[in-house]
Design a protein around this motif. Structure first.
Motif, PDB file in Angstrom:
ATOM      1  N   TYR A  29      66.976  15.984  94.072  1.00 17.64           N
ATOM      2  CA  TYR A  29      66.353  16.357  92.803  1.00 17.64           C
ATOM      3  C   TYR A  29      66.568  17.847  92.549  1.00 17.64           C
ATOM      4  O   TYR A  29      67.001  18.594  93.437  1.00 17.64           O
ATOM      5  N   GLY A  30      66.266  18.245  91.334  1.00 20.70           N
ATOM      6  CA  GLY A  30      66.647  19.572  90.865  1.00 20.70           C
ATOM      7  C   GLY A  30      66.238  20.722  91.758  1.00 20.70           C
ATOM      8  O   GLY A  30      67.066  21.569  92.117  1.00 20.70           O
ATOM      9  N   TYR A  31      64.956  20.747  92.131  1.00 17.51           N
ATOM     10  CA  TYR A  31      64.490  21.916  92.871  1.00 17.51           C
ATOM     11  C   TYR A  31      65.082  21.969  94.276  1.00 17.51           C
ATOM     12  O   TYR A  31      65.379  23.045  94.793  1.00 17.51           O
ATOM     13  N   SER A  46      70.402  30.726  87.973  1.00 18.98           N
ATOM     14  CA  SER A  46      69.390  30.441  86.953  1.00 18.98           C
ATOM     15  C   SER A  46      68.897  29.010  87.085  1.00 18.98           C
ATOM     16  O   SER A  46      69.684  28.065  87.161  1.00 18.98           O
ATOM     17  N   GLU A  47      67.588  28.867  87.116  1.00 25.92           N
ATOM     18  CA  GLU A  47      67.009  27.522  87.186  1.00 25.92           C
ATOM     19  C   GLU A  47      67.333  26.728  85.936  1.00 25.92           C
ATOM     20  O   GLU A  47      67.585  25.521  85.991  1.00 25.92           O
ATOM     21  N   ALA A  48      67.332  27.416  84.816  1.00 28.63           N
ATOM     22  CA  ALA A  48      67.678  26.739  83.558  1.00 28.63           C
ATOM     23  C   ALA A  48      69.090  26.169  83.639  1.00 28.63           C
ATOM     24  O   ALA A  48      69.349  25.058  83.162  1.00 28.63           O
ATOM     25  N   THR A  49      69.982  26.922  84.220  1.00 26.82           N
ATOM     26  CA  THR A  49      71.365  26.462  84.339  1.00 26.82           C
ATOM     27  C   THR A  49      71.453  25.198  85.190  1.00 26.82           C
ATOM     28  O   THR A  49      72.139  24.234  84.834  1.00 26.82           O
ATOM     29  N   TYR A  51      69.007  22.936  85.970  1.00 30.23           N
ATOM     30  CA  TYR A  51      68.364  21.767  85.362  1.00 30.23           C
ATOM     31  C   TYR A  51      69.108  21.302  84.112  1.00 30.23           C
ATOM     32  O   TYR A  51      69.212  20.110  83.842  1.00 30.23           O
ATOM     33  N   GLY A  52      69.611  22.272  83.354  1.00 26.92           N
ATOM     34  CA  GLY A  52      70.400  21.913  82.172  1.00 26.92           C
ATOM     35  C   GLY A  52      71.681  21.199  82.581  1.00 26.92           C
ATOM     36  O   GLY A  52      72.086  20.208  81.965  1.00 26.92           O
ATOM     37  N   ALA A  53      72.325  21.701  83.641  1.00 31.50           N
ATOM     38  CA  ALA A  53      73.588  21.105  84.090  1.00 31.50           C
ATOM     39  C   ALA A  53      73.365  19.689  84.610  1.00 31.50           C
ATOM     40  O   ALA A  53      74.197  18.799  84.378  1.00 31.50           O
ATOM     41  N   ARG A  55      71.119  17.540  83.612  1.00 31.54           N
ATOM     42  CA  ARG A  55      70.978  16.656  82.446  1.00 31.54           C
ATOM     43  C   ARG A  55      72.340  16.398  81.813  1.00 31.54           C
ATOM     44  O   ARG A  55      72.646  15.287  81.383  1.00 31.54           O
ATOM     45  N   ARG A  56      73.139  17.452  81.757  1.00 37.44           N
ATOM     46  CA  ARG A  56      74.457  17.328  81.130  1.00 37.44           C
ATOM     47  C   ARG A  56      75.366  16.421  81.956  1.00 37.44           C
ATOM     48  O   ARG A  56      76.073  15.570  81.403  1.00 37.44           O
ATOM     49  N   ARG A  77      62.764  13.187  89.592  1.00 38.08           N
ATOM     50  CA  ARG A  77      63.998  12.578  89.119  1.00 38.08           C
ATOM     51  C   ARG A  77      65.101  12.865  90.124  1.00 38.08           C
ATOM     52  O   ARG A  77      65.525  14.014  90.271  1.00 38.08           O
TER      53      ARG A  77
END
Lengths: 134, 274
Positions: A29-31, A46-49, A51-53, A55-56, A77
């Motif tokens: 999972y993401g973390y 970047s955490e945004a990068t 988690y965004g990646a 999803r992408r 997830r």
């Protein structure tokens, strides 16, 4: 002098490769993926990068996800690699190896090159002096 | 780094998500929803933050976080975010334009509906029935005096005479007539009655009751207007009144309306016998 900003830029370029490689080992999972990258010395990232990646990548079919119930709070997830993701990972690995070799070749220090005496700028540009000029 | 337990978001984290959402405005709903889901997932899996300051320090300010999400999205397909924004903006513009058109069009439609006024006309002349008893004269009656070629229909005012005027009326629109009236002129006459007679195509007119329908298929409606005249004190041949307009009450599009029907030829009321 390398800065966090430069490293961060490099990391953004290989985010997909890193995430797919991590997921190749086991679903995660993401973390947990973020921690793995950071403990591997890949920071700041970047955490945004991340988690965004994720999803992408899921949206493009390179990995799938499923919610796994947790003892407390919302379910996590978990992402796992798909067949398309494995194929993409293989391509990215090859591309990365070629790219890394090319960067290394261009950026290695002159001391590592075979010793040679470079021509003076004037010689290099204009060739040997004419008879009358000697 | 210890593994956090997934959990519900704190108030500060929910506020952070709201700020990220605000920064992502302009993106299509589906794209924005996916990125916000990633944000919520990120916050739920990491150690809790109880203040916006702490969140901004660890995750970057919401605006930067949103920019990083978009940057990743754009990297996979360069220009995709800009295109998505442009499409979203165009969709909004088209929607706004459609609303404006509907509102303006609706307003104009309402205005038309309120101010709509059928055009009444008459292809026939007015004529009078000179019956002394004032009874309405049917079409083809011997005593009918047509005025097809004349410019004026003249009614002679004689003591005890209650002439009846017949006026044909047609309309370009299908309307329901609910009544008619004529403004008295100096109280020299009163309108005893106005009765509609309907003449279906190819048939003689027949008396009817209000309301009557005037259709667009050429159906003729006759208005028989019986007048009581008071000609005391007038001189022979003196024109004492002239009827130029008949006010018609009608119902159309669910609204009661009034239209003034100008007679094709004036009806003059004069003193003395013909």
């Amino acid at each position: 002098m390398p800065t966090d900003g430069v490293t961060s830029q490099w990391l953004r370029g290989v985010t997909d490769l890193l995430l797919l490689a991590c997921l190749e080992r086991e679903p995660s999972y993401g973390y947990a993926l973020l921690e793995r990258l950071m403990t591997g010395g890949l920071h700041p990232i970047s955490e945004a990068t991340i988690y965004g990646a994720l999803r992408r990548l899921e949206g493009s079919g390179l990995c799938g996800s499923s919610l796994v119930a947790s003892g407390s709070g919302p379910a996590r997830r978990y992402y796992e690699l798909t067949a398309a993701g494995r194929a993409s990972l293989a391509e990215l690995r090859t591309e990365w190896a070629r790219f890394a070799d090319a960067v290394s070749a261009v950026t290695k220090t002159p001391a590592n090159d075979a010793p040679s005496t470079p021509a003076s700028p004037a010689t290099a540009l204009h060739g040997p002096p004419a008879e009358g000029e000697r | 780094m210890t593994e956090p337990s997934p959990r519900e978001l704190t108030q500060a984290e929910r506020a952070y998500v709201a700020d990220v959402e605000f920064a992502l405005r302009g993106l299509p709903r589906a794209v924005r929803g996916s990125l916000l889901e990633a944000t919520r997932q990120n916050l739920a899996e990491r150690p809790p933050c109880k203040s916006q300051t702490e969140l901004a320090r660890e995750l970057h300010p919401p605006r930067v976080y949103a920019a990083e999400l978009q940057e990743d999205l754009d990297r996979s397909e360069p220009g995709s975010v800009a295109r998505a924004r442009r499409r979203h903006r165009m969709a909004w513009t088209a929607t706004a334009l459609a609303v404006v058109v509907l509102v303006v069009g609706g307003t104009l439609g309402i205005r038309w509906w309120v101010t709509w006024d059928p055009a009444f006309y008459s292809q026939m002349s007015s004529w009078t029935c000179l019956e002394s008893d004032g009874s309405a004269c049917p079409a083809g009656a011997v005593t009918k005096v047509d005025n097809v070629l004349g410019t004026t229909t003249r009614v002679r005012c004689m003591p005890g005479r209650t002439p009846t005027i017949a006026v044909s009326i047609q309309s370009h629109s299908a309307v329901t007539l609910t009544g008619a009236e004529i403004d008295p002129f100096d109280q020299l006459y009163t309108v005893r009655s106005i009765q509609p007679w309907v003449q279906p195509p190819g048939q003689h007119p027949a008396p009817s009751r209000w309301p009557v329908t005037v259709t667009q298929d050429g159906t003729l409606t006759l208005l028989y207007i019986t007048l009581d005249l008071d000609c005391q004190g007038a001189h022979t041949g003196q024109m004492i009144a002239s009827i130029l307009t008949i006010r018609v009450h009608l119902r159309a599009y669910g609204l009661d309306r009034t239209a003034d029907f100008d007679l094709p030829r004036p009806i003059e009321i004069a003193w003395g016998d013909a």
